[in-house]
Design a protein around this motif. Structure first.
Motif, PDB file in Angstrom:
ATOM      1  N   ILE A 113      -8.129   7.085  -5.830  1.00 46.30           N
ATOM      2  CA  ILE A 113      -8.915   7.414  -4.640  1.00 46.30           C
ATOM      3  C   ILE A 113      -9.579   6.154  -4.083  1.00 46.30           C
ATOM      4  CG2 ILE A 113     -10.822   8.779  -3.722  1.00 46.30           C
ATOM      5  CD1 ILE A 113      -8.402  10.448  -4.485  1.00 46.30           C
ATOM      6  N   ALA A 114     -10.045   5.284  -4.974  1.00 43.17           N
ATOM      7  CA  ALA A 114     -10.666   4.033  -4.525  1.00 43.17           C
ATOM      8  C   ALA A 114      -9.668   3.182  -3.744  1.00 43.17           C
ATOM      9  CB  ALA A 114     -11.212   3.257  -5.720  1.00 43.17           C
ATOM     10  N   HIS A 115      -8.402   3.224  -4.156  1.00 46.55           N
ATOM     11  CA  HIS A 115      -7.382   2.518  -3.379  1.00 46.55           C
ATOM     12  C   HIS A 115      -7.245   3.139  -1.993  1.00 46.55           C
ATOM     13  CE1 HIS A 115      -3.138   2.362  -1.910  1.00 46.55           C
ATOM     14  NE2 HIS A 115      -3.446   1.090  -1.908  1.00 46.55           N
ATOM     15  N   LEU A 116      -7.284   4.464  -1.919  1.00 45.29           N
ATOM     16  CA  LEU A 116      -7.233   5.125  -0.615  1.00 45.29           C
ATOM     17  C   LEU A 116      -8.414   4.703   0.255  1.00 45.29           C
ATOM     18  CD1 LEU A 116      -6.218   8.823  -1.436  1.00 45.29           C
ATOM     19  CD2 LEU A 116      -4.777   7.021  -0.469  1.00 45.29           C
ATOM     20  N   VAL A 117      -9.574   4.557  -0.367  1.00 48.08           N
ATOM     21  CA  VAL A 117     -10.754   4.116   0.382  1.00 48.08           C
ATOM     22  C   VAL A 117     -10.491   2.755   1.027  1.00 48.08           C
ATOM     23  CG1 VAL A 117     -13.155   3.351   0.169  1.00 48.08           C
ATOM     24  CG2 VAL A 117     -12.408   5.457  -0.973  1.00 48.08           C
TER      25      VAL A 117
ATOM     26  N   LEU B 220      -1.906  17.829  -1.594  1.00 50.44           N
ATOM     27  CA  LEU B 220      -3.080  18.480  -1.021  1.00 50.44           C
ATOM     28  C   LEU B 220      -4.352  17.699  -1.352  1.00 50.44           C
ATOM     29  CD1 LEU B 220      -3.660  22.264  -0.764  1.00 50.44           C
ATOM     30  CD2 LEU B 220      -5.542  20.783  -1.460  1.00 50.44           C
ATOM     31  N   ARG B 221      -4.516  17.326  -2.607  1.00 49.50           N
ATOM     32  CA  ARG B 221      -5.716  16.584  -3.012  1.00 49.50           C
ATOM     33  C   ARG B 221      -5.745  15.200  -2.368  1.00 49.50           C
ATOM     34  NH1 ARG B 221      -7.005  17.006  -9.172  1.00 49.50           N
ATOM     35  NH2 ARG B 221      -7.563  19.089  -8.407  1.00 49.50           N
ATOM     36  N   THR B 222      -4.580  14.578  -2.258  1.00 53.91           N
ATOM     37  CA  THR B 222      -4.520  13.252  -1.645  1.00 53.91           C
ATOM     38  C   THR B 222      -4.904  13.314  -0.175  1.00 53.91           C
ATOM     39  OG1 THR B 222      -2.775  12.592  -3.193  1.00 53.91           O
ATOM     40  CG2 THR B 222      -3.039  11.260  -1.201  1.00 53.91           C
ATOM     41  N   HIS B 223      -4.359  14.294   0.538  1.00 54.77           N
ATOM     42  CA  HIS B 223      -4.700  14.413   1.957  1.00 54.77           C
ATOM     43  C   HIS B 223      -6.160  14.823   2.148  1.00 54.77           C
ATOM     44  CE1 HIS B 223      -0.868  13.494   3.708  1.00 54.77           C
ATOM     45  NE2 HIS B 223      -0.253  14.379   2.947  1.00 54.77           N
ATOM     46  N   LEU B 224      -6.669  15.655   1.257  1.00 55.10           N
ATOM     47  CA  LEU B 224      -8.083  16.015   1.326  1.00 55.10           C
ATOM     48  C   LEU B 224      -8.954  14.769   1.187  1.00 55.10           C
ATOM     49  CD1 LEU B 224     -10.474  17.975   1.323  1.00 55.10           C
ATOM     50  CD2 LEU B 224     -10.106  18.275  -1.145  1.00 55.10           C
ATOM     51  N   ALA B 225      -8.617  13.919   0.229  1.00 59.51           N
ATOM     52  CA  ALA B 225      -9.368  12.672   0.056  1.00 59.51           C
ATOM     53  C   ALA B 225      -9.274  11.813   1.309  1.00 59.51           C
ATOM     54  CB  ALA B 225      -8.841  11.911  -1.158  1.00 59.51           C
ATOM     55  N   ALA B 226      -8.076  11.734   1.884  1.00 55.43           N
ATOM     56  CA  ALA B 226      -7.890  10.923   3.088  1.00 55.43           C
ATOM     57  C   ALA B 226      -8.693  11.472   4.261  1.00 55.43           C
ATOM     58  CB  ALA B 226      -6.406  10.852   3.444  1.00 55.43           C
ATOM     59  N   VAL B 227      -8.770  12.792   4.364  1.00 55.06           N
ATOM     60  CA  VAL B 227      -9.584  13.412   5.412  1.00 55.06           C
ATOM     61  C   VAL B 227     -11.051  13.039   5.225  1.00 55.06           C
ATOM     62  CG1 VAL B 227     -10.473  15.614   6.283  1.00 55.06           C
ATOM     63  CG2 VAL B 227      -8.029  15.343   5.865  1.00 55.06           C
ATOM     64  N   ALA B 228     -11.546  13.196   4.000  1.00 54.85           N
ATOM     65  CA  ALA B 228     -12.956  12.898   3.731  1.00 54.85           C
ATOM     66  C   ALA B 228     -13.279  11.433   4.017  1.00 54.85           C
ATOM     67  CB  ALA B 228     -13.287  13.247   2.281  1.00 54.85           C
ATOM     68  N   ILE B 229     -12.409  10.538   3.578  1.00 54.80           N
ATOM     69  CA  ILE B 229     -12.626   9.100   3.803  1.00 54.80           C
ATOM     70  C   ILE B 229     -12.629   8.790   5.297  1.00 54.80           C
ATOM     71  CG2 ILE B 229     -11.613   6.802   3.493  1.00 54.80           C
ATOM     72  CD1 ILE B 229     -10.430   8.008   0.800  1.00 54.80           C
TER      73      ILE B 229
ATOM     74  N   GLY C 263      -9.691   2.444   4.881  1.00 56.10           N
ATOM     75  CA  GLY C 263     -10.761   1.713   5.548  1.00 56.10           C
ATOM     76  C   GLY C 263     -10.216   0.781   6.613  1.00 56.10           C
ATOM     77  N   ARG C 264      -9.155   0.071   6.269  1.00 51.92           N
ATOM     78  CA  ARG C 264      -8.547  -0.832   7.252  1.00 51.92           C
ATOM     79  C   ARG C 264      -7.908  -0.048   8.392  1.00 51.92           C
ATOM     80  NH1 ARG C 264      -5.566  -6.221   5.690  1.00 51.92           N
ATOM     81  NH2 ARG C 264      -7.659  -6.947   6.210  1.00 51.92           N
ATOM     82  N   MET C 265      -7.151   0.997   8.057  1.00 51.91           N
ATOM     83  CA  MET C 265      -6.510   1.795   9.102  1.00 51.91           C
ATOM     84  C   MET C 265      -7.544   2.449  10.009  1.00 51.91           C
ATOM     85  SD  MET C 265      -3.257   3.642   7.297  1.00 51.91           S
ATOM     86  CE  MET C 265      -2.735   4.254   8.891  1.00 51.91           C
ATOM     87  N   ASN C 266      -8.604   2.967   9.409  1.00 58.10           N
ATOM     88  CA  ASN C 266      -9.655   3.617  10.195  1.00 58.10           C
ATOM     89  C   ASN C 266     -10.279   2.648  11.191  1.00 58.10           C
ATOM     90  OD1 ASN C 266     -10.945   5.598   7.378  1.00 58.10           O
ATOM     91  ND2 ASN C 266      -9.191   5.968   8.705  1.00 58.10           N
ATOM     92  N   ARG C 267     -10.575   1.437  10.736  1.00 56.25           N
ATOM     93  CA  ARG C 267     -11.190   0.451  11.633  1.00 56.25           C
ATOM     94  C   ARG C 267     -10.276   0.131  12.810  1.00 56.25           C
ATOM     95  NH1 ARG C 267     -12.808  -1.629   6.644  1.00 56.25           N
ATOM     96  NH2 ARG C 267     -11.083  -3.126   6.590  1.00 56.25           N
ATOM     97  N   ILE C 268      -8.999  -0.059  12.520  1.00 58.44           N
ATOM     98  CA  ILE C 268      -8.053  -0.391  13.589  1.00 58.44           C
ATOM     99  C   ILE C 268      -7.925   0.770  14.569  1.00 58.44           C
ATOM    100  CG2 ILE C 268      -5.636  -0.922  14.102  1.00 58.44           C
ATOM    101  CD1 ILE C 268      -5.542  -2.405  11.396  1.00 58.44           C
ATOM    102  N   ALA C 269      -7.807   1.983  14.042  1.00 58.13           N
ATOM    103  CA  ALA C 269      -7.641   3.158  14.903  1.00 58.13           C
ATOM    104  C   ALA C 269      -8.866   3.394  15.774  1.00 58.13           C
ATOM    105  CB  ALA C 269      -7.348   4.388  14.056  1.00 58.13           C
ATOM    106  N   VAL C 270     -10.047   3.249  15.191  1.00 54.21           N
ATOM    107  CA  VAL C 270     -11.279   3.473  15.949  1.00 54.21           C
ATOM    108  C   VAL C 270     -11.425   2.424  17.050  1.00 54.21           C
ATOM    109  CG1 VAL C 270     -13.795   3.428  15.818  1.00 54.21           C
ATOM    110  CG2 VAL C 270     -12.487   4.675  14.097  1.00 54.21           C
TER     111      VAL C 270
ATOM    112  N   ASN D 217       0.779  -1.239   0.000  1.00 56.00           N
ATOM    113  CA  ASN D 217       0.000   0.000   0.000  1.00 56.00           C
ATOM    114  C   ASN D 217       0.811   1.290   0.000  1.00 56.00           C
ATOM    115  OD1 ASN D 217      -3.059  -0.623   0.282  1.00 56.00           O
ATOM    116  ND2 ASN D 217      -2.065  -2.086   1.656  1.00 56.00           N
ATOM    117  N   MET D 218       1.940   1.314   0.687  1.00 58.68           N
ATOM    118  CA  MET D 218       2.679   2.573   0.787  1.00 58.68           C
ATOM    119  C   MET D 218       3.201   3.071  -0.558  1.00 58.68           C
ATOM    120  SD  MET D 218       2.367   3.866   3.714  1.00 58.68           S
ATOM    121  CE  MET D 218       3.625   5.137   3.702  1.00 58.68           C
ATOM    122  N   PRO D 219       3.763   2.213  -1.420  1.00 59.78           N
ATOM    123  CA  PRO D 219       4.194   2.727  -2.733  1.00 59.78           C
ATOM    124  C   PRO D 219       3.042   3.312  -3.537  1.00 59.78           C
ATOM    125  CG  PRO D 219       5.213   0.603  -2.284  1.00 59.78           C
ATOM    126  CD  PRO D 219       4.169   0.801  -1.227  1.00 59.78           C
ATOM    127  N   ARG D 220       1.875   2.706  -3.449  1.00 66.03           N
ATOM    128  CA  ARG D 220       0.709   3.237  -4.172  1.00 66.03           C
ATOM    129  C   ARG D 220       0.278   4.578  -3.588  1.00 66.03           C
ATOM    130  NH1 ARG D 220      -3.895  -1.085  -5.527  1.00 66.03           N
ATOM    131  NH2 ARG D 220      -4.528   0.707  -6.800  1.00 66.03           N
TER     132      ARG D 220
END
Length: 203
Positions: A155-159, A59-68, A163-170, A45-48
């Motif tokens: 963006i779908a890859h970011l989703v 900026l756009r990438t982090h914005l997408a990550a914030v929204a997700i 998604g996995r990181m969000n679940r673990i963090a929450v 995932n990190m290279p992608r």
């Protein structure tokens, strides 16, 4: 010295080189996925993520990550990406983003339409009018829409990744730490940011 400990230290070192800090998330990821799967997950995932940063811009990438992350109810990731967005905006524009990362990270309980409106409003205030369309598409992808082109596929890859990181963090209740971008290593910029926020009464 266990394999789990070694993998945690390895991934922390990698993030420290990249972002200047070891995220609090790392031990939780390794314990959840296991040492081997954690290494594979980061390698996949990190290279992608870095390529998406290059193609779409940070900026756009982090914005997408914030929204997700807000869509998924994750304060930890929302803050880390919002703070990165703030620092990049300050570096590139010379003034503060209209809303600070800690405030943005509290929007995780908003309904999707209300969240989209709130983010669009902030982006318009920031003069980032072109990014408002990306908010809508990112939230649509987070809700299950299919990507229609290569940029949306990124963006779908970011989703999926977030998604996995969000679940673990929450589930782990991980508290926010720092900006998840190399700009986090810019001590002078961070000092300027802190001074400007303090002067605005938002520190």
């Amino acid at each position: 010295m266990s394999l789990e400990w070694l993998v945690i230290r390895l991934l922390e070192s990698m993030c420290r080189m990249l972002w200047g800090f070891a995220p609090r998330m790392i031990p939780h990821i390794v314990r959840r996925l296991g040492p081997g799967r954690s290494v594979f997950w980061f390698a996949a995932n990190m290279p992608r993520l870095l390529l998406t940063m290059h193609v779409l811009g940070p900026l756009r990438t982090h914005l997408a990550a914030v929204a997700i992350s807000l869509h998924n109810g994750c304060t930890y990731c929302a803050y880390g990406h919002a703070f990165a967005l703030e620092l990049i905006y300050l570096r590139d524009r010379g003034h503060l983003f209209p809303v600070d990362a800690r405030t943005i990270a509290t929007w995780q309980d908003m309904a999707p339409r209300a969240l989209a409106r709130r983010l669009r409003h902030v982006l318009e205030d920031a003069g980032l009018h072109a990014e408002t369309l990306w908010v809508d598409r990112t939230l649509a992808l987070a809700a299950g829409s299919r990507p229609v082109d290569r940029d949306e596929a990124r963006i779908a890859h970011l989703v999926r990744m977030l998604g996995r990181m969000n679940r673990i963090a929450v589930e782990a209740g991980v508290e926010p730490d720092e900006a998840q971008n190399p700009v986090n290593k810019n001590a002078g910029l961070k000092l300027r940011y802190a001074q400007l926020r303090a002067a605005s009464g938002e520190a």
